[in-house]
Design a protein around this motif. Structure first.
Motif, PDB file in Angstrom:
ATOM      1  N   LYS A   1       1.200  -1.114   0.075  1.00 12.09           N
ATOM      2  CA  LYS A   1      -0.042   0.366   0.008  1.00 12.09           C
ATOM      3  C   LYS A   1       0.910   1.149  -0.330  1.00 12.09           C
ATOM      4  N   ARG A   2       0.783   1.917  -0.995  1.00 14.13           N
ATOM      5  CA  ARG A   2       1.934   3.646  -0.618  1.00 14.13           C
ATOM      6  C   ARG A   2       1.252   4.244  -0.716  1.00 14.13           C
ATOM      7  N   TYR A   3      -0.150   3.820  -1.069  1.00 14.17           N
ATOM      8  CA  TYR A   3      -1.059   5.126  -0.204  1.00 14.17           C
ATOM      9  C   TYR A   3      -1.237   5.424   0.991  1.00 14.17           C
ATOM     10  N   SER A   4       0.206   5.046   1.923  1.00 16.84           N
ATOM     11  CA  SER A   4      -0.325   5.132   3.658  1.00 16.84           C
ATOM     12  C   SER A   4      -1.168   5.908   4.385  1.00 16.84           C
ATOM     13  N   MET A   5      -1.318   7.686   4.186  1.00 18.96           N
ATOM     14  CA  MET A   5      -1.938   7.958   4.701  1.00 18.96           C
ATOM     15  C   MET A   5      -2.951   9.320   3.897  1.00 18.96           C
ATOM     16  N   VAL A   6      -3.609  10.265   4.528  1.00 21.26           N
ATOM     17  CA  VAL A   6      -4.177  11.541   3.917  1.00 21.26           C
ATOM     18  C   VAL A   6      -4.246  12.130   4.673  1.00 21.26           C
ATOM     19  N   SER A   7      -3.871  13.944   4.393  1.00 20.95           N
ATOM     20  CA  SER A   7      -4.052  14.533   5.069  1.00 20.95           C
ATOM     21  C   SER A   7      -4.807  15.534   4.285  1.00 20.95           C
ATOM     22  N   THR A   8      -5.895  16.690   5.458  1.00 26.23           N
ATOM     23  CA  THR A   8      -6.790  17.626   4.700  1.00 26.23           C
ATOM     24  C   THR A   8      -6.750  19.044   5.487  1.00 26.23           C
ATOM     25  N   ALA A   9      -6.584  20.069   4.854  1.00 26.08           N
ATOM     26  CA  ALA A   9      -6.182  21.100   5.728  1.00 26.08           C
ATOM     27  C   ALA A   9      -7.066  22.437   5.267  1.00 26.08           C
ATOM     28  N   ALA A  10      -7.102  23.328   6.022  1.00 20.01           N
ATOM     29  CA  ALA A  10      -7.709  24.567   5.439  1.00 20.01           C
ATOM     30  C   ALA A  10      -7.509  25.561   4.404  1.00 20.01           C
ATOM     31  N   ASP A  11      -6.710  25.160   4.042  1.00 19.66           N
ATOM     32  CA  ASP A  11      -6.110  25.709   2.278  1.00 19.66           C
ATOM     33  C   ASP A  11      -6.593  25.484   1.149  1.00 19.66           C
TER      34      ASP A  11
END
Length: 309
Positions: A292-302
């Motif tokens: 699983k190369r896609y190990s994490m997702v992050s989301t932001a106020a921008d």
């Protein structure tokens, strides 16, 4: 080796408040200020489906174990239960009096739990046509910021500085006072500190601390710090090996539970966003499947969503 950016997405307008993987780790749901939910392929970053229906900003998302149902909540004081394949709302729950900040769904998608700024936790029957909640929990003295659901237990974090664990079968509640507003709770199983698998609670507070507790004994196993969480609700996550958190300084922080458990110092500080990182989610399969190369997702106020490898 530090994670790298696989995809940076800009499909949302305004702050992206929530992001979760489905149970397979192949797809990502995101939602935020623009009132929409986006379903993306984690491998390619391609937009697969949009879900429209909320009248205000979306605050949280939760996916059932079989990935067939999605629960969402937001400023419109409503919880939506979606059929993932058809992008249609199958149920809508509307008894909260103020913004709903958090939602959880059990493995069978039969029960949905929501927590609100109105200081209540509500338990909903997702299979019947009943419009009123099965149960209303009114113990919190301030807004309920985070909920998780494990078996017959509901864990709720509150801005009043307490974490409350409700045993629904026994009809009792255990209260742990942390003395600082709680903004994130997550139940995980870990074998890091004991020979046997231990049920743990990951708790993030608005003093910039993240603590890992043994759920049975309420003993703190480790504490982690370095990120900034003073004014905004920042969600953290863990998968038994790693802990991840967003931060008010626009970075994503990562800790190795074993190596960083004693010092508490972070292993990685990842740039990529240009706004407050509201939420991170670790791929539920990445700790057991190295492919699983896609190990994490992050989301932001921008308005950005980053998929990390």
């Amino acid at each position: 080796m530090a994670p790298k950016i696989l995809h940076k997405l800009d499909q949302h307008i305004g702050s992206v408040n929530a992001g979760v993987f489905d149970s397979t780790g192949e797809y990502i749901f995101t939602g935020g200020q623009d009132k929409t939910i986006q379903l993306c392929n984690a491998r390619s970053g391609r937009l697969v489906q949009s879900y429209d229906g909320h009248g205000w900003a979306i605050q949280d998302l939760a996916v059932s174990e079989d990935s067939s149902r999605l629960a969402s909540c937001g400023g419109d004081r409503s919880v939506f239960l979606w059929d993932v394949d058809t992008a249609q709302v199958s149920r809508k729950f509307t008894q909260h009096q103020q913004r709903i900040d958090c939602v959880a769904i059990n493995d069978s998608a039969s029960v949905v739990v929501s927590g609100s700024f109105d200081k209540t936790v509500m338990v909903w029957d997702a299979r019947s046509s009943q419009r009123t909640p099965l149960q209303i929990l009114k113990d919190s003295r301030d807004g309920v910021s985070s909920v998780c659901l494990t078996g017959a237990e509901i864990v709720a974090g509150s801005l009043d500085g307490a974490v409350r664990t409700y045993d629904i079968r026994m009809g009792r509640v255990l209260v742990d006072e942390l003395g600082c507003p709680v903004v994130s709770v997550k139940s995980i199983a870990s074998t890091v500190y004991t020979d046997q698998q231990t049920k743990c609670l990951l708790i993030g507070c608005m003093d910039g601390s993240i603590q890992l507790f043994d759920s049975c004994t309420a003993v703190s196993l480790a504490a982690f710090s370095g990120h900034k969480c003073k004014e905004y609700k920042i969600r953290c996550d863990a998968n038994g090996k790693m802990i991840a958190s967003g931060s008010e300084d626009n970075f994503v922080y990562l800790w190795d539970i074993l190596q960083d458990g004693e010092s508490g110092k972070f292993s990685f500080r990842l740039p990529g966003h240009s706004g407050i990182v509201n939420n991170v989610a670790l791929n539920p399969c990445s700790s057991t499947d190295d492919s699983k190369r896609y190990s994490m997702v992050s989301t932001a106020a921008d308005g950005s969503v980053i998929i990390w490898e």
